[in-house]
Structures are given as structure tokens and as C-alpha cells.
Design a protein around this motif. Structure first.
Motif, PDB file in Angstrom:
ATOM      1  N   THR A 163      41.408  41.299  32.821  1.00 32.99           N
ATOM      2  CA  THR A 163      41.103  41.214  33.937  1.00 32.99           C
ATOM      3  C   THR A 163      41.295  40.028  34.444  1.00 32.99           C
ATOM      4  O   THR A 163      41.305  39.079  33.886  1.00 32.99           O
ATOM      5  CB  THR A 163      39.415  42.121  33.978  1.00 32.99           C
ATOM      6  OG1 THR A 163      39.415  42.110  35.507  1.00 32.99           O
ATOM      7  CG2 THR A 163      38.687  41.230  33.348  1.00 32.99           C
ATOM      8  N   THR A 164      40.966  40.097  35.978  1.00 36.74           N
ATOM      9  CA  THR A 164      40.902  38.584  36.570  1.00 36.74           C
ATOM     10  C   THR A 164      39.171  38.646  37.143  1.00 36.74           C
ATOM     11  O   THR A 164      38.626  39.350  37.099  1.00 36.74           O
ATOM     12  CB  THR A 164      41.772  38.535  37.661  1.00 36.74           C
ATOM     13  OG1 THR A 164      41.161  39.401  38.828  1.00 36.74           O
ATOM     14  CG2 THR A 164      43.258  38.958  37.407  1.00 36.74           C
ATOM     15  N   TRP A 171      38.926  40.315  40.234  1.00 32.68           N
ATOM     16  CA  TRP A 171      38.791  41.936  39.950  1.00 32.68           C
ATOM     17  C   TRP A 171      37.421  42.351  39.352  1.00 32.68           C
ATOM     18  O   TRP A 171      36.912  43.272  40.025  1.00 32.68           O
ATOM     19  CB  TRP A 171      39.968  42.098  39.199  1.00 32.68           C
ATOM     20  CG  TRP A 171      40.125  43.654  39.038  1.00 32.68           C
ATOM     21  CD1 TRP A 171      39.281  44.706  39.340  1.00 32.68           C
ATOM     22  CD2 TRP A 171      41.273  44.151  38.295  1.00 32.68           C
ATOM     23  NE1 TRP A 171      39.975  46.002  39.064  1.00 32.68           N
ATOM     24  CE2 TRP A 171      41.154  45.776  38.392  1.00 32.68           C
ATOM     25  CE3 TRP A 171      42.576  43.657  37.618  1.00 32.68           C
ATOM     26  CZ2 TRP A 171      42.050  46.530  37.887  1.00 32.68           C
ATOM     27  CZ3 TRP A 171      43.541  44.676  37.322  1.00 32.68           C
ATOM     28  CH2 TRP A 171      43.290  45.785  37.415  1.00 32.68           C
ATOM     29  N   THR A 197      34.816  42.372  42.135  1.00 35.52           N
ATOM     30  CA  THR A 197      34.838  43.620  42.918  1.00 35.52           C
ATOM     31  C   THR A 197      33.764  44.550  42.364  1.00 35.52           C
ATOM     32  O   THR A 197      33.266  45.439  43.164  1.00 35.52           O
ATOM     33  CB  THR A 197      35.933  44.445  43.069  1.00 35.52           C
ATOM     34  OG1 THR A 197      36.447  44.773  41.503  1.00 35.52           O
ATOM     35  CG2 THR A 197      37.231  43.319  43.438  1.00 35.52           C
ATOM     36  N   ASP A 240      43.461  32.845  40.400  1.00 42.34           N
ATOM     37  CA  ASP A 240      42.287  33.813  39.762  1.00 42.34           C
ATOM     38  C   ASP A 240      42.361  33.818  38.372  1.00 42.34           C
ATOM     39  O   ASP A 240      43.405  33.980  37.619  1.00 42.34           O
ATOM     40  CB  ASP A 240      42.665  35.148  40.695  1.00 42.34           C
ATOM     41  CG  ASP A 240      41.510  36.099  40.203  1.00 42.34           C
ATOM     42  OD1 ASP A 240      40.453  35.634  39.705  1.00 42.34           O
ATOM     43  OD2 ASP A 240      41.753  37.330  40.382  1.00 42.34           O
ATOM     44  N   TRP A 297      47.690  43.035  47.401  1.00 44.11           N
ATOM     45  CA  TRP A 297      46.492  43.090  46.479  1.00 44.11           C
ATOM     46  C   TRP A 297      46.940  43.771  45.339  1.00 44.11           C
ATOM     47  O   TRP A 297      46.478  43.332  44.034  1.00 44.11           O
ATOM     48  CB  TRP A 297      45.397  43.401  47.325  1.00 44.11           C
ATOM     49  CG  TRP A 297      45.102  44.892  47.662  1.00 44.11           C
ATOM     50  CD1 TRP A 297      45.564  45.534  48.678  1.00 44.11           C
ATOM     51  CD2 TRP A 297      44.649  45.983  46.737  1.00 44.11           C
ATOM     52  NE1 TRP A 297      45.333  47.006  48.754  1.00 44.11           N
ATOM     53  CE2 TRP A 297      44.796  47.135  47.448  1.00 44.11           C
ATOM     54  CE3 TRP A 297      44.125  45.931  45.508  1.00 44.11           C
ATOM     55  CZ2 TRP A 297      44.302  48.349  46.889  1.00 44.11           C
ATOM     56  CZ3 TRP A 297      43.586  47.108  44.930  1.00 44.11           C
ATOM     57  CH2 TRP A 297      43.708  48.033  45.834  1.00 44.11           C
ATOM     58  N   ASP A 341      49.662  42.500  43.039  1.00 44.29           N
ATOM     59  CA  ASP A 341      49.059  41.141  42.413  1.00 44.29           C
ATOM     60  C   ASP A 341      47.855  41.411  41.319  1.00 44.29           C
ATOM     61  O   ASP A 341      47.919  40.658  40.210  1.00 44.29           O
ATOM     62  CB  ASP A 341      48.276  40.166  43.464  1.00 44.29           C
ATOM     63  CG  ASP A 341      49.077  39.485  44.312  1.00 44.29           C
ATOM     64  OD1 ASP A 341      50.313  39.613  43.989  1.00 44.29           O
ATOM     65  OD2 ASP A 341      48.668  38.920  45.262  1.00 44.29           O
ATOM     66  N   ARG A 342      46.986  42.330  41.362  1.00 46.75           N
ATOM     67  CA  ARG A 342      46.220  42.868  40.242  1.00 46.75           C
ATOM     68  C   ARG A 342      47.064  43.241  39.022  1.00 46.75           C
ATOM     69  O   ARG A 342      46.647  42.853  37.938  1.00 46.75           O
ATOM     70  CB  ARG A 342      45.314  43.811  40.879  1.00 46.75           C
ATOM     71  CG  ARG A 342      44.069  43.808  41.742  1.00 46.75           C
ATOM     72  CD  ARG A 342      42.949  43.463  41.287  1.00 46.75           C
ATOM     73  NE  ARG A 342      42.402  42.371  41.968  1.00 46.75           N
ATOM     74  CZ  ARG A 342      41.526  42.818  43.087  1.00 46.75           C
ATOM     75  NH1 ARG A 342      41.219  44.060  43.221  1.00 46.75           N
ATOM     76  NH2 ARG A 342      40.956  41.799  43.658  1.00 46.75           N
ATOM     77  N   PHE A 362      46.067  51.384  37.998  1.00 47.14           N
ATOM     78  CA  PHE A 362      44.978  50.798  38.640  1.00 47.14           C
ATOM     79  C   PHE A 362      43.626  51.400  38.262  1.00 47.14           C
ATOM     80  O   PHE A 362      42.601  50.836  37.802  1.00 47.14           O
ATOM     81  CB  PHE A 362      45.032  50.467  39.930  1.00 47.14           C
ATOM     82  CG  PHE A 362      43.838  50.037  40.652  1.00 47.14           C
ATOM     83  CD1 PHE A 362      43.835  48.490  40.562  1.00 47.14           C
ATOM     84  CD2 PHE A 362      42.770  50.744  41.494  1.00 47.14           C
ATOM     85  CE1 PHE A 362      42.551  47.874  41.061  1.00 47.14           C
ATOM     86  CE2 PHE A 362      41.873  50.013  42.084  1.00 47.14           C
ATOM     87  CZ  PHE A 362      41.489  48.709  41.958  1.00 47.14           C
ATOM     88  N   ASP A 396      41.047  49.899  36.221  1.00 47.12           N
ATOM     89  CA  ASP A 396      39.722  49.513  36.917  1.00 47.12           C
ATOM     90  C   ASP A 396      38.572  50.108  36.320  1.00 47.12           C
ATOM     91  O   ASP A 396      37.450  49.722  36.293  1.00 47.12           O
ATOM     92  CB  ASP A 396      39.899  49.847  38.368  1.00 47.12           C
ATOM     93  CG  ASP A 396      38.915  49.076  39.309  1.00 47.12           C
ATOM     94  OD1 ASP A 396      38.655  48.269  39.154  1.00 47.12           O
ATOM     95  OD2 ASP A 396      38.569  50.098  40.090  1.00 47.12           O
TER      96      ASP A 396
END
Lengths: 796, 357
Positions: free
Chosen positions: A3-4, A7, A10, A155, A234, A237-238, A256, A260
Motif C-alpha cells: 500500500t502507499t 492510500w 484514505t 508517496d 488517481w 497511480d494507486r 482496486f 483496498d
């Protein structure tokens, strides 16, 4: 699981720094394998404008550029074809470390022109493999600022090692939840408000096996009239940051949501589904052309999703190519389901498919999050691709996951070694999502739906301790049961150490070789039974459990010889294998000597190794194990990997203790080993243990001088010396202290097929000095006994 | 009396002239033999008057004594000379190299195991063993690793052919010996299990065969504080660093609950790795409180007994302690490597002798 930091944030509202977050992850059980902090690595690299780019006076392909770094204008020699006046690029000042090469940039002079830095290519910064030219930045970017921050490349990426029990942390939100429980911030609310359907879902779903657990819940909905296009920046990039390749909005959304929220989904092109859907076991002969471009043969144990015509997807493992989404897709069917972890794992393993979905299903997913998952995915589809959603069609039901465990708060101390107050334990468990109620002195704890791994009180203790902090557990010495420790080794184990160090003291070097070897070698050294063949060897060279240690030692010695160290002496103390039962393994001390006894020297020309060297090693090993040489029987019989005329067996009564001898030259030839080689194998654990370990027999020292007498006998050339020695020793065991063989002679004067063996007999009288008469009587007795046992005659 | 003086001179002359032990013997015979000068004179004493006999007798005795002493003295001188001459002949070139004596070496893995046993032996552990070829039950099932468990898939297991009693495996860890011990022995239990283990992995950092040491303590009161105490003491004794930082980190193993991985402090400054306080951490072993299901699988009542277990790679700690850079070289058995990293045969590790090398 990657993960970043952004992220993660969020889901987690926190003021904690990256280092604090990493420390908290590590100390709560989510080990961080690596932190890729590009902001730090790329900090010296700044946005800069090329003011002018003139041809280099001494080189056709180079240009001399004047670069505006925001603070000053510097001269840079650049070889890139795209360097030109007015462009924005990335400038590295002297002192910067180039990520690609790790080199520190220096001021230099290139073909007579000073160069004070570098304009960088994407490859040099580790951004891509592009070496063709320098980076060209678009738009109006602030000159002099670190370019990574300007482009959002700063990031940090965290690579987290999620243990197999923590399937719930295979989504960024799960990690955030753990961090919040550890006190690092607040878990942000998640909006999973249902999306209202505008029409009924057009596909009916039938759940039909292979058994009730295979797919207890299957949720789906249609979205029609959408447009599948590239994802927004976005989202791309993730996915790129964690190593995934953006494909199209629909595919990117499923990826995602998988990463996520730990909720795998599948999106079918609805126009390519024919009729109703059925979840069932595959039928004989069915196959699936999967999204990875490979075709798989399926069987009845595999859960598939099929339509009227064919298998569309392998549940929880991989989707099919026929219903895959493309740019042309207009109508989709989104699926979220629960598939049996065990069956999913078995299917994936049998077909050798590693997928992000399989990885998650086999570790267990939150049964309550199927419905929220599809709502969130729907919202993203609508947002990125437009379209109209249908109602959600639910087949099956959320399986019952509720479990309740009694938790005794004192167990944090009596099991965990750390007295955590009951209230704090309760707080931690609740922060982790458990429902906690009081039940007398105990707590009744119901783990949350996403923590299928919590299965009892010990797990709850771990949850409390890992959040409270293992660091707080006080180290305590292990109480001793006795003031002084008892021996750690049994007599048998201790003896093996004697054998090891005795052999090393004799000049052999201890080796450790693999327990397996090539089947061909095993056959040369006894046996290669099928029951000891490795089904999945790492290579054909390591496919059979060794029946003997010798071949491995010979190969090692030959490798040394090939390096120029030919006269090696190696031994190993380790197992060899007879069969696959717990008793089918023998501990053996084996050794070999290869080549000559040593390099030629001024006082010793050396000689080829022979059976007697190996015999000496074997006897030393046995003596160390407690079997004295004089109590052993030697016979000229050894297995077929030894020289048939120069090898023997060592026995103590009926017990076989080992072999020694020269290795069969034919075997050496098969193995490509340059001979000669002599070796031994001793079954160390077969040597009987002494009956009593208490003290020794009383020592009686005779006051009378020992007497020596020599005898020589002519015997048949084939007579084993052992026969004669044994006969001589047996004449008077009390009186004879030692019988030494001091000469072996074959040749003139003895007659054909004869040899002479000469011995010294040492007599140790205990009661009185031996008289001449007594000596004479003894001699006659000895001669008679030896002649009788050997068929030989005393030499006059 | 004058005659005696004359003889005295002759003694000196004869003895001095004797150039060899043989000549000296002739001189002795001439003086002191049965017909020697002094003997003859002594024979004549009987004929003298008592007064004269006493006087001459005493003088002759003195003379005899002097003669004997002179001869003995000369004999010693001649012997010394002869010895000196012999020693001159016996000279050797002491710069010649001595006879070849080859001394072997003990493999660093054996030495490391002996060190580990020495430390845990002090803490009351004894050494237990089990077979390398294991069944599914002891290697997996009893350790709470059911067939479809993800952890089971992560262990790359070597299999032997299927037969009546199921499929045998090469043990992937030394943990099955925990099971065998608990099935056989009533608690309290305190064992370590050094031994061969196998996983089908072969690259720069994995060997298809390697060694582990397992530890197991079962009684009624041992808890994680003791686990920590035991392993901290071990790490510090083994690496011989009194202030070695040791960190316990939550982790997961199917057979322990709670579980912990153990890291030791190190420093990576300047590119090299140094064990000790230094800001970085190095994982060296896995541990935890024995899972109640594992106890129950072995017939031990988990409501009465508890304890801890740990497992450690022996190659790894040996490499760290002795600065061995390459795992694969450990099994290559290159004589140069074995002589360099091996240990002298009589260098038996013990706590009283210290474990630093």
C-alpha cells in the motif's frame, strides 16, 4: 501486500509519521518487508528549465545546455537527442546519487567542456526502462522544486508481510483498522450506502454445489449502457504504485476493491452470458479459456460459474476469456460471492493458478462484506464508466460466523506473562471489532466477522498482547528444576560426539552432505528402493534418499581433487536410510581417504591409501564409541561397493558394527572418481552401551615382570591372521597380556602356498615369577593350540 | 717414602698420558691391578714392623685413593671428549620441516550445534531426536496444520511415494519431534531438537537440506515472560554479547498462540553486517506458546499444561556468528573452506569455557 502511505490515509485519520506507522505495524504483527520512500531517494532531483542548448564544440552527439535550476544557471553537457532550449526537465546536481546505478554524481569535464550536473532520463531515476532521452515535463511546473513531489511520486510504498492467518489485512482498510486499534489514529467511516437499482437484475443464479460450503452466498447486479475506458489518473497511480498494471476502468475497479477493501469481485461482459447462471462443480471434459490466455481442464471438485452453454469463470480463482470486459463492453454483470477457502485453494493448486482472488479466498474473507463490496464497486463503476444499475440479486445467505469465547483477563499474565488490566483488554478487543460483554469474572468475546482466525482464548490473549505491546512483557529466567543441570545428552548422543572429534583428531575433515543423492549412486551403494525415491526432487541429482554416506563423500573428495586438492580425507556423522519407517534410519560415521597418504616429503614419500588406513579409522571410531579393538571380530566380507579382496566387516559377537576397505575400483570408475580410495562405515549406535556407568573395576598391578616369547608358524597362505592370533590369545587368557603379530613373510624356503606369521606373546604372571619349566609348558601348549587351529607348524 | 713420591709422579704421568679409555685402563692395571705397583707395595706391608707398617700403610692408602681419584677424573674427561665428538657427528639440519601430521576439523554446523546444546543444557534442556522421514500427522496435522491450510502450502515439502499408510514426507521442520516427545513423555518437558530438515527450495539463500533446532517447554506455569527470558539469555550467550538487543514481534505459526518472531540487534553501517546494538534488526527465530490444539493432539490436557516452543535455523546463526557469507558453501565441502571455518577437534564448546571463538 503493498500500500502507499496516502492510500492508507484514505482509511486512517492520523498525525503519525511514516516511521511511527512502520514501527506500529511491525510491533503489532504486520511486519514491513520494505519501505520504498521515493521522496527521500528522489529529493535532490529538481524541476529545471533548459535555457539554451548549443552544439558541443568537440562532439557531434553532445550538446552544451544552460540550465535554470531556480537558484542559478549552470552549464550541463548532455547527450540526449531531445535536449532543447525551453524544455522542462529533471536536473541532478553534483552530489546526487543516481537511483539506477547508485553512483554519486560529480562535477566533470566532458571533451573539454565543464559539466555541473545532469539532466536525467526516466531509467536513470528508476521510473521506467526508458533510456532514449531525458525526461520532458509537461505544463507549467515550478522550477527548482523536487520533481517527485511535483509529480506526486513521493508517496512512500509499504510492503507488508501479512501472515497467513490475517486474511483481513489483505486490504488497505484492514491494515488501517489494526493501526487504529493500536492507537495510531481513527478509522475513517466507509460509505457503503446501497445504490438503488433502476431495474431488476436480468440473470437468475442457481447455487448447485459441488457441496453446501462451496458457495454459500452469491450476489450480482447488472450495470447497462456504460463505457469502459482508461481509469482516471488517481486510480492508475494507486495501482501502479503497488505494482499492478492499469488496464481499463472496469478491470481496475475490481483490482482496486480487491486491494483496498479485501473484496475480490468479478465483472462479466453481460452481453456474452447466455441464459441463467449456475454455480456448480465442473463436468467431466469441461475446460475454461481463462483471462490469462491459458486453457484449463476442469474436474468435479472445482467450483465454476457457468451459463447455458459453457463455463464462464472459476469461482474465487480466475475469470474466463469469453466474458472478459473490453473497450467495447457496454453491459456488465458484477459478481461478489463467498467461495469455500479449502476448495478454492485446492483448485488453484491443482491448476497452478496464482491470483489475487485465490490468495484472498483461501485465507478467508469477511462474510458480511459481500453486499457492501458490490455496492462500493457499483458506485465506482457508475462514477468512472456511467451506466444504469440493476437491483442486486442475492442467492444463498451469509453463513453463520458468530462465535463466542470466554476470556479470563488474568490469562494475559498466566499465559502471556504480562498483567494487562481487564478494562484495557476489553478496550483493545473492542477496538479490534470484538463484541465484549461481562460474564462474571470473565469476558464473553465475540470476534468480528472479518476475524475468522480467532478461535479461542489463546488467540484473544495474543490480540490483547500484540496491541498492548510484546515489548512490555518482562523477560523472566526459566526456573531450574534442579540446582545443577542434568546432562543434556544421553550416553548414546554423547558418544557420537567422541566419535566425531576422534575422527577429526585423526586427520579427517568433517563434511556435511545432503541426505539425498542421485538414484544411480544409491544403486551402486546398496539400494535405491522406490519407497525412498523423492517424488518431487529439486533436481535429478537429488532424487533418492541415501543408503550410504560414502558416495556423497567420494563426490565431495573428487570435487576437491578437481580443484587441485586430491589427497583428501573426509568424514561425516549422519543418517543413512533403509526404509521410510521411523526406525529405518541409521546413524553412521563414514569416512574416506582419497589418493595418497600425503604429498611426498623429505622424510616420507607417502603411499597410496589402503585398506589398513581405513581399518585404523574404523577401529578408532569404534573405540571412541566404546568397542575396544581386541573384542572385535574382523572378517573378510564387505558389501559390493568395496574391493572384494581388500575389505572387511567388523563385528562384536553377532552384532555388525561396520565395514572398512578399499572402495571397489569399478565403482570409482562408474562415479568418475580418480582412485584409489579407502573408506569405512561404522554403525555408531549399534555399539552396546556399557552395563554400568559407575566407576571401574579395581586395578590389580602385578609385582612380577612380564615375559616376552616369540614364535613363528608356517601356515597356508590363505589363512586369516586373525585365526592364528585368536588361537594364541585363547591359550591362557589370564596369563597372556598381549599377542603382537610382528612379521608376515611369504617366499623362498616356505614352500608353495605357504606363509610365515611371527608373533610376540607377552605373559604377565600375577602370583609368582614364571619358572623355566612353566614357560616351557606354556610354549608347548601354545604351539599345540595354534597348530591345531591353523593347520600350521612351528618354524624350527 | 721417596719411592712413594716417585710413584705419585708416575700416577700423574700415566693418567695424563692416557689418550683413551683403553690406555687409562692399562694405567690403572699398572698401578692398582693385581700386580700393580701400589698393590705390590701393599703386599709388602706384612713384613714390616708394626710402627713402620702403620705409617707406610696409611701413606699407601692415601696414595691408592689419589690414584683412584686421578683415574676417575681422567675417565670422566675422556668420556666427555668422546661424547662431544659423537654429538659433533650427530648434528642434523633443524631447519628441515617436521613430519607431516594432518589434523582434521569439526564442521562449523556441528560446532554450532554443540554450542547451542551447551547453552540450553545449562537451562535444563535435554536433547531429543526424531526421524527425518515423517508422516503427515507428525509433520503437519498434529501441529495444527490441516491439509488445506495456507501455511502448509507455503512449506515446499519433499514427498516420498504414496503407499498403504499414506504419503511420507521429509520433515519440513524439527517440530514433529515436539509431537513425538509429548506423545511419549509426561510433562514437565524441556527439550531441544537439533536436526536435519528439508524443503524443496534451492537458491542463494535456500538449501534443500538445512538444520533447525527446536525447543519445547511444557509444564503448568511457563508463560511468555519465560519464553522471552530463555531466548534472550540464549541469544546473548550464543553471540557472546552481553547487551545484545533482542526484540519479540507478534507473528503467526499454526502451532503456537500467541506467536512471536525474535529479532536481534545489528548494524549495517558501512555495508557490513555486525551483530550487536546498532539500530537495525535481524530475524533469527520463531517462537510462541504451544497452541492448545497441539497439546490436545498429543494427549496433554491444555487446561492443565502450557508452555512454549521455538525453532531456529542453525545455518543462519552459524553464518551470523562466524561470518560465513554463503549458505551454499556450507554443503560444498571444499577442504579449503572446511579448514578455514572448521574447528579444532579438541575445541569442545562449554559454558564454563566460554563460547566466543
Amino acid at each position: 501486500m503493498k500500500t502507499t502511505l496516502a492510500w492508507l490515509k484514505t482509511h486512517l485519520e492520523t498525525g503519525a509519521s511514516l516511521d511511527e506507522i512502520v514501527a506500529a505495524l511491525v510491533m503489532s504483527g504486520l511486519d514491513v518487508d520494505a519501505v520504498e520512500n521515493r521522496a527521500k531517494d528522489l529529493a535532490p532531483f529538481i524541476v529545471a528549465r533548459v535555457v539554451s542548448a548549443e552544439p558541443h564544440p568537440n562532439a557531434d552527439k553532445l550538446r552544451v545546455c544552460l540550465v535554470d535550476t531556480g537558484k542559478e544557471r549552470v552549464q550541463v553537457v548532455c547527450g540526449a537527442p531531445n535536449a532543447r532550449a525551453g524544455m522542462l526537465g529533471v536536473f541532478a546536481p553534483p552530489g546526487a546519487t543516481i537511483p539506477e546505478s547508485g553512483m554519486v554524481l560529480k562535477q566533470s569535464t566532458i571533451r573539454g567542456v565543464p559539466s555541473n550536473g545532469m539532466l536525467c532520463s526516466p531509467a536513470e531515476l528508476g521510473l521506467s526502462a526508458d533510456h532514449a532521452g531525458i525526461i520532458e515535463l509537461d505544463g507549467d511546473l515550478p522550477v527548482g522544486r523536487p520533481f517527485a513531489a511535483v509529480l506526486g511520486l513521493d508517496d512512500p510504498v509499504l510492503d507488508i508481510k501479512v501472515t497467513p492467518n490475517r486474511g483481513d489485512c489483505l486490504g488497505v482498510r484492514g491494515i488501517a483498522r489494526d493501526l487504529a486499534a493500536a492507537g495510531l489514529g481513527r478509522l475513517k467511516p466507509l460509505d457503503a450506502t446501497p445504490v438503488a437499482g433502476r431495474f431488476p437484475c436480468s440473470f437468475a443464479v442457481h447455487l448447485a454445489g459441488p457441496d453446501d460450503k462451496a458457495c454459500p452466498l452469491f450476489v450480482g447486479r447488472v450495470v447497462r449502457n456504460l463505457r469502459n475506458r482508461p481509469s482516471p489518473r488517481w486510480l492508475q497511480d494507486r495501482l501502479t504504485a503497488i505494482g499492478l498494471r492499469p488496464i481499463s476502468a472496469l478491470v481496475d475497479i475490481t483490482n482496486f476493491v480487491t486491494f483496498d477493501l479485501d473484496r475480490p469481485l468479478h465483472v462479466f461482459d453481460a452481453d456474452r452470458i447466455s441464459g441463467d447462471l449456475v454455480v456448480r462443480g465442473a463436468r467431466p471434459g469441461e475446460s475454461l479459456m481463462a483471462l490469462n490466455g491459458r486453457s484449463y481442464e476442469l474436474d468435479a471438485e472445482m467450483t465454476v460459474i457457468a451459463d447455458d452453454r459453457e463455463v464462464l469463470s472459476l469461482g474465487g480463482v480466475i475469470g474466463g476469456d469469453s466474458t472478459g470486459c473490453t473497450e467495447a463492453t457496454r453491459n456488465v454483470y458484477i459478481e461478489a460471492a463467498l467461495f469455500d477457502p479449502v476448495r478454492t485453494a485446492a483448485t488453484g493448486r491443482r491448476l497452478q493458478i496464482q491470483s489475487d482472488a485465490r490468495y484472498r479466498f483461501e485465507r478467508g474473507l469477511d462474510p458480511e462484506f459481500v453486499r457492501p463490496g458490490i455496492e462500493i464497486a457499483t458506485r465506482l463503476v457508475l462514477e468512472l464508466c456511467g451506466g444504469e444499475p440493476s437491483a442486486v440479486a442475492v442467492s444463498g445467505a451469509v453463513p453463520d460466523w458468530r462465535r463466542r469465547y470466554a476470556f479470563r483477563p488474568e490469562r494475559t499474565h498466566t499465559l502471556g506473562g504480562l498483567a494487562v488490566p481487564a478494562a484495557e483488554s476489553r478496550r483493545i478487543l473492542e477496538a479490534l471489532g470484538c463484541a465484549v460483554s461481562e460474564d462474571g469474572a470473565r469476558l464473553a468475546v465475540e470476534p468480528p466477522s472479518w476475524r475468522g482466525d480467532i478461535e479461542g482464548e489463546a488467540d484473544l490473549v495474543e490480540e490483547v498482547l500484540r496491541i498492548h505491546g510484546y515489548d512490555r512483557i518482562q523477560a523472566q529466567p526459566l526456573a531450574r528444576e534442579t540446582a545443577l543441570p542434568k546432562p543434556a545428552l544421553t550416553p548414546l548422543q554423547r558418544r557420537r560426539g567422541f566419535v566425531r572429534r576422534t575422527l577429526a583428531a585423526r586427520g579427517l575433515v568433517e563434511a556435511v552432505t545432503f541426505s539425498f543423492m542421485p538414484k544411480k549412486l544409491a544403486e551402486l551403494f546398496g539400494a535405491a528402493p522406490k519407497s525412498l525415491a523423492i517424488v518431487n526432487p529439486i533436481s535429478a541429482d537429488l532424487d533418492q534418499m541415501r543408503p550410504s554416506i560414502l558416495p556423497n563423500l567420494l563426490m565431495a573428495a573428487q570435487r576437491n581433487a578437481d580443484r587441485g586438492f586430491g589427497d583428501g580425507a573426509l568424514f561425516e556423522l549422519g543418517p543413512q536410510y533403509r526404509d521410510d519407517t521411523p526406525d529405518g534410519q541409521d546413524l553412521v560415521a563414514a569416512g574416506i581417504r582419497l589418493g595418497r597418504t600425503g604429498a611426498k616429503r623429505w622424510d616420507d614419500p607417502g603411499r597410496p591409501v589402503d585398506a589398513f588406513l581405513a581399518k585404523a579409522d574404523a577401529l578408532a571410531a569404534l573405540a571412541a564409541a566404546g568397542a575396544a579393538a581386541e573384542s572385535l571380530q574382523v572378517s573378510a566380507e564387505a558389501p559390493e561397493w568395496y574391493h572384494p579382496g581388500r575389505a572387511g566387516a567388523l563385528r562384536l559377537g553377532p552384532k555388525l558394527l561396520g565395514y572398512f576397505g578399499e572402495i571397489h575400483p569399478g565403482v570409482l570408475r562408474e562415479m568418475d572418481v580418480d582412485g584409489p580410495a579407502a573408506g569405512f562405515e561404522i554403525f555408531v549406535d549399534q555399539v552396546p552401551l556399557p552395563k554400568s556407568r559407575r566407576g571401574r573395576a579395581p586395578l590389580k598391578l602385578s609385582p612380577f615382570q612380564p615375559v616376552e616369547r616369540d614364535f613363528a608358524f608356517t601356515v597356508d597362505a590363505g589363512l586369516p591372521a586373525e585365526t592364528l592370533l585368536r588361537a594364541a590369545r585363547g591359550v591362557d587368557k589370564k596369563l597372556i597380556a598381549e599377542v603382537r603379530l610382528f612379521d608376515v613373510y611369504e617366499g623362498a624356503g616356505l614352500g608353495e602356498g605357504k606363509k610365515s606369521l611371527a608373533i610376540t606373546v607377552v605373559l604377565q604372571p600375577e602370583d609368582a615369577t614364571l619358572t623355566d619349566a612353566a614357560l616351557e609348558a606354556f610354549s608347548q601348549k601354545l604351539v599345540a593350540a595354534v597348530e591345531k587351529a591353523t593347520g600350521g607348524t612351528l618354524r624350527g | 717414602m721417596e719411592r712413594l713420591d716417585h710413584i705419585r709422579d708416575e700416577i700423574q704421568r700415566l693418567v695424563k698420558q692416557a689418550a683413551s679409555l683403553e690406555a687409562l685402563e692399562q694405567a690403572r692395571v699398572a698401578l692398582l691391578g693385581r700386580k700393580g705397583r701400589i698393590t705390590e707395595l701393599m703386599k709388602g706391608l706384612g713384613a714390616l714392623a708394626p710402627e713402620a707398617r702403620r705409617e707406610l700403610g696409611a701413606a699407601l692408602n692415601r696414595l691408592k685413593g689419589e690414584a683412584e681419584e686421578a683415574i676417575a677424573h681422567a675417565a670422566r674427561r675422556l668420556e666427555d671428549e668422546a661424547l662431544r665428538a659423537r654429538l659433533r657427528e650427530e648434528r642434523v639440519d633443524v631447519t628441515l620441516p617436521v613430519r607431516a601430521e594432518s589434523e582434521g576439523r569439526v564442521h562449523p554446523l556441528s560446532q554450532t550445534i554443540d554450542e547451542i546444546v551447551a547453552i540450553f543444557g545449562e537451562m535444563g534442556f535435554s536433547v531429543a531426536e526424531g526421524p527425518d522421514i515423517e508422516d503427515d500427522f507428525h509433520n503437519f496435522t498434529a501441529l495444527n496444520i490441516p491439509p488445506e491450510h495456507p501455511a502448509r502450502q507455503e512449506q515446499d515439502t519433499f514427498y516420498l511415494p504414496e503407499h498403504r499408510d499414506g504419503r511420507k514426507v521429509l520433515r519440513t521442520h524439527t517440530s514433529p519431534v515436539q509431537i513425538r516427545t509429548m506423545q511419549k513423555v509426561k510433562p514437565p518437558i524441556r527439550i531441544i531438537v537439533p536436526g536435519r530438515t528439508f524443503r524443496s527450495d534451492h537458491d542463494a539463500t535456500h538449501s534443500p537440506m538445512f538444520h533447525q533446532v527446536e525447543g519445547l517447554v511444557i509444564d503448568k506455569t511457563t508463560h511468555m515472560g519465560h519464553l522471552k527470558g530463555c531466548l534472550v539469555e540464549f541469544c546473548r550467550a550464543f553471540f557472546d554479547i552481553d547487551d545484545l538487543p533482542v526484540r519479540f514481534r507478534p507473528s503467526y505459526f499454526p502451532f503456537t498462540e500467541p506467536s512471536a518472531e525474535v529479532d536481534i540487534g545489528c548494524s549495517r553501517e558501512g555495508g557490513g553486517l555486525r551483530i550487536g546494538a546498532g539500530g537495525s534488526w535481524l530475524e533469527i527465530l520463531g517462537s510462541g506458546m504451544v497452541h492448545p490444539k497441539v497439546l490436545a493432539n498429543c494427549g496433554i490436557d491444555p487446561s492443565e499444561y502450557q508452555g512454549f516452543a521455538f525453532g531456529m535455523g542453525i545455518e543462519r546463526v552459524a553464518m551470523l556468528k562466524y561470518g560465513i557469507p554463503d549458505l551454499r558453501a556450507i554443503y560444498d565441502n571444499d577442504l579449503r573452506w572446511l579448514r578455514h571455518y572448521g574447528f579444532l577437534p579438541l575445541d569442545l564448546p562449554s559454558m564454563v569455557g566460554g563460547l566466543a571463538r
